[in-house]
Design a protein around this motif. Structure first.
Motif, PDB file in Angstrom:
ATOM      1  N   PRO A 181      29.348  58.950  49.877  1.00 35.67           N
ATOM      2  CA  PRO A 181      30.508  58.860  50.860  1.00 35.67           C
ATOM      3  C   PRO A 181      30.376  57.839  51.592  1.00 35.67           C
ATOM      4  N   ALA A 182      28.676  57.741  51.986  1.00 36.21           N
ATOM      5  CA  ALA A 182      28.636  57.155  53.729  1.00 36.21           C
ATOM      6  C   ALA A 182      28.812  56.072  53.984  1.00 36.21           C
ATOM      7  N   TYR A 183      28.916  55.451  52.450  1.00 36.22           N
ATOM      8  CA  TYR A 183      29.228  53.911  52.898  1.00 36.22           C
ATOM      9  C   TYR A 183      30.609  53.684  53.320  1.00 36.22           C
ATOM     10  N   GLN A 184      31.368  55.064  52.655  1.00 29.76           N
ATOM     11  CA  GLN A 184      33.011  54.482  53.496  1.00 29.76           C
ATOM     12  C   GLN A 184      34.031  53.385  52.637  1.00 29.76           C
ATOM     13  N   GLY A 185      32.967  53.103  51.631  1.00 27.99           N
ATOM     14  CA  GLY A 185      33.465  51.784  50.519  1.00 27.99           C
ATOM     15  C   GLY A 185      33.604  50.497  51.050  1.00 27.99           C
ATOM     16  N   ALA A 187      29.972  50.322  49.871  1.00 28.11           N
ATOM     17  CA  ALA A 187      28.733  49.660  49.316  1.00 28.11           C
ATOM     18  C   ALA A 187      28.902  48.219  48.497  1.00 28.11           C
ATOM     19  N   GLU A 188      29.875  48.073  47.960  1.00 22.77           N
ATOM     20  CA  GLU A 188      30.077  46.583  47.623  1.00 22.77           C
ATOM     21  C   GLU A 188      30.328  45.489  48.958  1.00 22.77           C
ATOM     22  N   ARG A 189      30.757  44.313  47.801  1.00 25.83           N
ATOM     23  CA  ARG A 189      31.458  43.237  48.779  1.00 25.83           C
ATOM     24  C   ARG A 189      32.585  42.505  47.463  1.00 25.83           C
ATOM     25  N   VAL A 190      33.882  43.084  47.654  1.00 26.46           N
ATOM     26  CA  VAL A 190      34.781  42.752  46.572  1.00 26.46           C
ATOM     27  C   VAL A 190      35.569  41.541  47.310  1.00 26.46           C
ATOM     28  N   PRO A 191      35.394  40.530  47.081  1.00 28.77           N
ATOM     29  CA  PRO A 191      36.580  39.149  48.051  1.00 28.77           C
ATOM     30  C   PRO A 191      37.695  39.971  46.843  1.00 28.77           C
ATOM     31  N   ARG A 192      38.626  38.757  48.744  1.00 22.33           N
ATOM     32  CA  ARG A 192      40.120  39.227  47.937  1.00 22.33           C
ATOM     33  C   ARG A 192      41.257  37.847  48.029  1.00 22.33           C
ATOM     34  N   ASP A 193      40.891  37.515  46.274  1.00 23.45           N
ATOM     35  CA  ASP A 193      41.246  36.026  46.454  1.00 23.45           C
ATOM     36  C   ASP A 193      42.312  35.743  45.239  1.00 23.45           C
ATOM     37  N   PRO A 194      43.615  35.879  45.125  1.00 25.92           N
ATOM     38  CA  PRO A 194      44.878  35.889  44.165  1.00 25.92           C
ATOM     39  C   PRO A 194      44.992  34.660  43.729  1.00 25.92           C
ATOM     40  N   ALA A 195      44.516  33.303  43.894  1.00 23.49           N
ATOM     41  CA  ALA A 195      44.031  32.091  43.791  1.00 23.49           C
ATOM     42  C   ALA A 195      42.631  31.660  42.909  1.00 23.49           C
ATOM     43  N   LEU A 196      41.867  33.157  42.819  1.00 28.29           N
ATOM     44  CA  LEU A 196      40.461  33.054  41.999  1.00 28.29           C
ATOM     45  C   LEU A 196      40.548  31.433  41.318  1.00 28.29           C
ATOM     46  N   VAL A 197      39.661  30.800  41.376  1.00 22.86           N
ATOM     47  CA  VAL A 197      38.868  30.150  40.171  1.00 22.86           C
ATOM     48  C   VAL A 197      37.519  30.664  39.780  1.00 22.86           C
ATOM     49  N   LEU A 198      37.024  30.390  38.909  1.00 23.41           N
ATOM     50  CA  LEU A 198      35.635  30.585  38.633  1.00 23.41           C
ATOM     51  C   LEU A 198      35.170  29.318  37.985  1.00 23.41           C
ATOM     52  N   THR A 199      33.621  28.799  39.630  1.00 25.22           N
ATOM     53  CA  THR A 199      32.695  27.110  38.969  1.00 25.22           C
ATOM     54  C   THR A 199      33.015  27.073  37.616  1.00 25.22           C
TER      55      THR A 199
END
Length: 747
Positions: A181-185, A187-199
């Motif tokens: 809870p102390a991390y207030q959401g 704890a991770e990094r989740v990028p926002r990318d509607p056009a995500l392309v995996l290398t």
């Protein structure tokens, strides 16, 4: 255990690096640490990259998974869980849902395939994964990305989950910490990318270097059943494979496996995580109060030379494990700071010999009745040295070497360290004589450091290289949710070393800080460089003064970082670290205070900050931190404050008021579980001492405490002296919180 658990491997004649043999069910997969051994002293191959391939646009793809290990509706299948994780995270990244389908095919894996129709996985994709994994152990995992799809493949079920997390890391996801809870959401990094392309890549394959990669609950002061679930989640994402929980820590009936079992065991199973239970001490299964005849003198260990006593202990352990099939490793440890019966030690020659007799007897009994359970013992305290020749531990016994007396001012094998050099010599002896697996119990987040920011990453890296040179089979360390944030980098780096002991600490730290703090990475690097002092040395004035100067420089670096990060997502984590430096400065000031009066003031300041920040992921309130400000706390009672949803008490320790006058006490409520609470309070005072109100409510929420100022008025006729005011507290659901007593001195 489960009839599907694999048979134990043939016993090695000398110690080897035992590979993980995943079973055919998630719960019993953990039991299979017994596959064919690899060559002694071998460090398995690490990540290997191949030439790039065509990229894969993620939009419009479907998650397909297959597993011949479980039934389709079994919730404990790590492969099914892996497919859900891939779909869930990609939805968070792109904002689009990802359908999931199970394919009817042999083996196991998860694929991301273009289009929504069908579950046919391209043969070339699976063939590439098979090629990468050929000849590797059951935790090897591979990622292949191309125009025809992405594949997350693994030799065992748990390895498929690892592969999915590796694929998500390629998508920019970072798993920094458990979702506490102390991390207030954050704890991770989740990028926002509607056009995500995996290398695209023709292959990325990884096999963890060490078989045993663990997190210990240990004293469990701030652990709860609910909090252990995000810990398990973080462990799997960082490729740790074993949770170690006390059966009944120190026989207190407080930190017990049964208290958390119902919530934790299923979550461990669905991630393929090994459940290891036991710890200090023998007396939990053979308590003196029920079996006084088995104890001699004042010894805390039962008479292990008495066959009836040993048989009673073994039968109790076997019966307990038979009723808990999720436990596949049992830690057979004597009491902490054990005192052994003199007669038994004389009969066996040494404490280590006597302990080997207990452990080997238990192992033989389990081999006959519960062959899926491995026995572990700790090389620690009076039994840190190996037994004498001919008295050693059976090759199936896992040995944990626990160098408690070490210092982190030097690497363990630094010959210049008077504290560490003898311990390194003992570890070498174990490496030469132990026939079974040998792991290290690392104290890289010590309780006695009082949650101060100690991050000896260079020391940990040097230690890992030393362990690898000896053919060590595992690494583990303990953690507490209450102070995870100051040790976030230590927990992450230790997990990385267990996968790859050759990891360069400077390069790793630079990458971590860039991922975690973006444009403020340079300022955070300075903060890290200034917070390396080992608090064990605070008794030396020069060391304490240098640490204090370092903390002040670290505070300045964090202030600069906060300026850079203003308005950015990284700001709250950096702000918490800055808040923690205030606590560190208050702690070291107790050691650097020039006079007794200054020391008293420093202790009061430290206590204030400790009690303010004990539920914010920064500091653990336990026996050591309470003693630091001069308070008292029974060791077994440290957990109590973290087990309740909220905490409430007067801020002031006491109050002085003149007859006919008034004074104010602050009532504070804190949100322990960060769910938001309404705490009702009531006050009871003696005649002549009148509170302005006798009841009311407080509403703490997450990091925001609720404080009410209550005026107490003393009548002119009230006798001078001490008068108690008692406060009662209750949460909105009727949970009674501990009452508090305030002493009011009337003058």
């Amino acid at each position: 255990m489960s009839p599907e658990a694999p048979d134990p491997a043939p016993l090695p004649k000398r110690r080897t690096l035992l590979r993980t043999a995943a079973g055919t069910a998630a719960v019993t997969a953990a039991a299979g640490f017994g596959a064919a051994p690899a060559a002694a002293r071998e460090v398995p191959r690490g990540p290997r990259r191949r030439r790039s391939a065509a990229p894969l646009p993620v939009a419009g793809t479907t998650v397909v998974w297959w597993s011949s290990d479980q039934q389709p509706d079994t919730a404990a299948d790590p492969v099914a869980f892996a497919a859900g994780e891939l779909a869930r995270y990609l939805e968070r990244v792109t904002g689009r849902p990802f359908p999931r389908h199970r394919a009817d095919r042999p083996g196991r894996g998860v694929a991301l395939l273009p289009g929504a129709a069908g579950t046919a996985v391209p043969a070339a994709l699976t063939a590439a994964g098979d090629t990468l994994l050929a000849g590797r152990g059951d935790e090897a995992h591979a990622v292949v990305v191309g125009a025809t799809g992405a594949l997350a493949a693994g030799r065992g079920p748990r390895a498929v989950l690892y592969a999915v997390y590796a694929l998500l890391e390629r998508a920019g996801v970072r798993f920094f910490a458990p979702g506490l809870p102390a991390y207030q959401g954050r704890a991770e990094r989740v990028p926002r990318d509607p056009a995500l392309v995996l290398t695209g890549t023709h292959g990325l394959v990884e096999e963890p270097a060490w078989t045993w990669r663990r997190k210990y609950v240990e004293e469990g002061t701030s652990h709860t059943a609910e909090g252990l679930v995000p810990l398990l989640d973080w462990m799997a994402k960082n490729r740790l494979n074993t949770l170690v929980h006390p059966y009944d820590y120190n026989h207190w009936s407080v930190i017990t496996w049964d208290r958390v079992r119902a919530a934790v065991a299923p979550e461990a199973a669905r991630r393929g995580i090994v459940v290891e239970v036991g710890g200090h001490g023998y007396e939990s299964f053979l308590p003196r109060e029920r079996h006084p005849a088995y104890y001699t003198g004042g010894a805390s260990v039962f008479d292990v030379h008495n066959p009836d006593a040993l048989d009673a202990y073994v039968r109790a352990v076997v019966a307990h494990l038979a009723d808990r099939p999720e436990i596949t490793v049992f830690d057979c440890w004597p009491p902490d700071t054990a005192t052994w019966p003199a007669g038994a030690v004389a009969a066996f020659g040494t404490v280590a010999n006597a302990e080997a007799h207990v452990v080997n007897t238990l192992r033989a009994a389990l081999a006959a009745t519960l062959p899926g359970v491995r026995v572990e013992r700790i090389a620690y305290g009076a039994a840190i040295a190996p037994p004498t020749p001919g008295r050693g531990f059976h090759p199936e016994v896992l040995i944990d070497f626990a160098p408690y007396e070490r210092t982190y001012q030097h690497a363990l094998n630094d010959p210049a360290s008077a504290a560490n050099a003898p311990l390194a010599s003992l570890l070498r002896s174990w490496s030469e004589t132990a026939e079974g697996p040998l792991a290290v119990y690392d104290y890289n987040r010590r309780y006695r450091w009082r949650s101060l920011p100690v991050r000896p990453l260079g020391i940990l890296a040097a230690d890992a290289r030393f362990y690898a040179s000896l053919g060590i089979d595992g690494l583990g360390s303990y953690a507490e949710p209450a102070d995870w944030l100051p040790f976030e980098a230590v927990h992450l780096f230790s997990a990385r070393l267990a996968r790859d002991p050759a990891t360069d600490p400077d390069r790793w730290l630079a990458e971590y800080l860039a991922d975690r703090f973006g444009p403020a990475a340079g300022h955070l690097a300075e903060y890290y460089a200034r917070t390396t002092a080992d608090p064990d040395g605070f008794t030396a004035p020069a060391h304490a003064s240098a640490a204090e100067a370092g903390y002040r420089a670290a505070a300045a670096a964090l202030d600069r970082a906060l300026t850079v990060l203003a308005g950015r997502a990284e700001y709250p984590v950096a702000a918490l670290l800055r808040s923690h430096i205030d606590l560190a400065l208050a702690d070291v000031a107790i050691s650097t205070a020039p006079t007794a009066a200054d020391r008293t003031a420093a202790r009061a300041a430290y206590r204030t900050l400790l009690e303010e920040r004990r539920f914010r992921g920064l500091v653990l309130q336990d026996i050591r931190s309470v003693q630091r400000w001069g308070g008292t706390l029974a060791h077994r009672d440290g957990h109590a404050v973290y087990r309740l949803p909220a905490h409430a008490a007067p801020v002031e320790n006491g109050l002085t008021v003149a007859r006919g006058g008034s004074a104010t006490v602050r009532l504070r409520a804190q949100d322990v579980d960060w769910r938001g609470h309404t705490v009702t309070w009531s006050a009871t005072a003696p005649s002549g001492l009148v509170p302005a109100e006798t009841s009311g409510t407080l509403a703490p929420a997450g990091p925001v405490d609720a404080v009410h100022r209550l005026v107490l008025t003393a009548s002119a006729s009230l006798a001078p002296g001490s008068h108690p005011v008692t406060f009662s507290f209750r949460t909105e659901d009727g949970t009674a919180l501990p009452p508090a007593r305030l002493t009011v001195t009337v003058i």
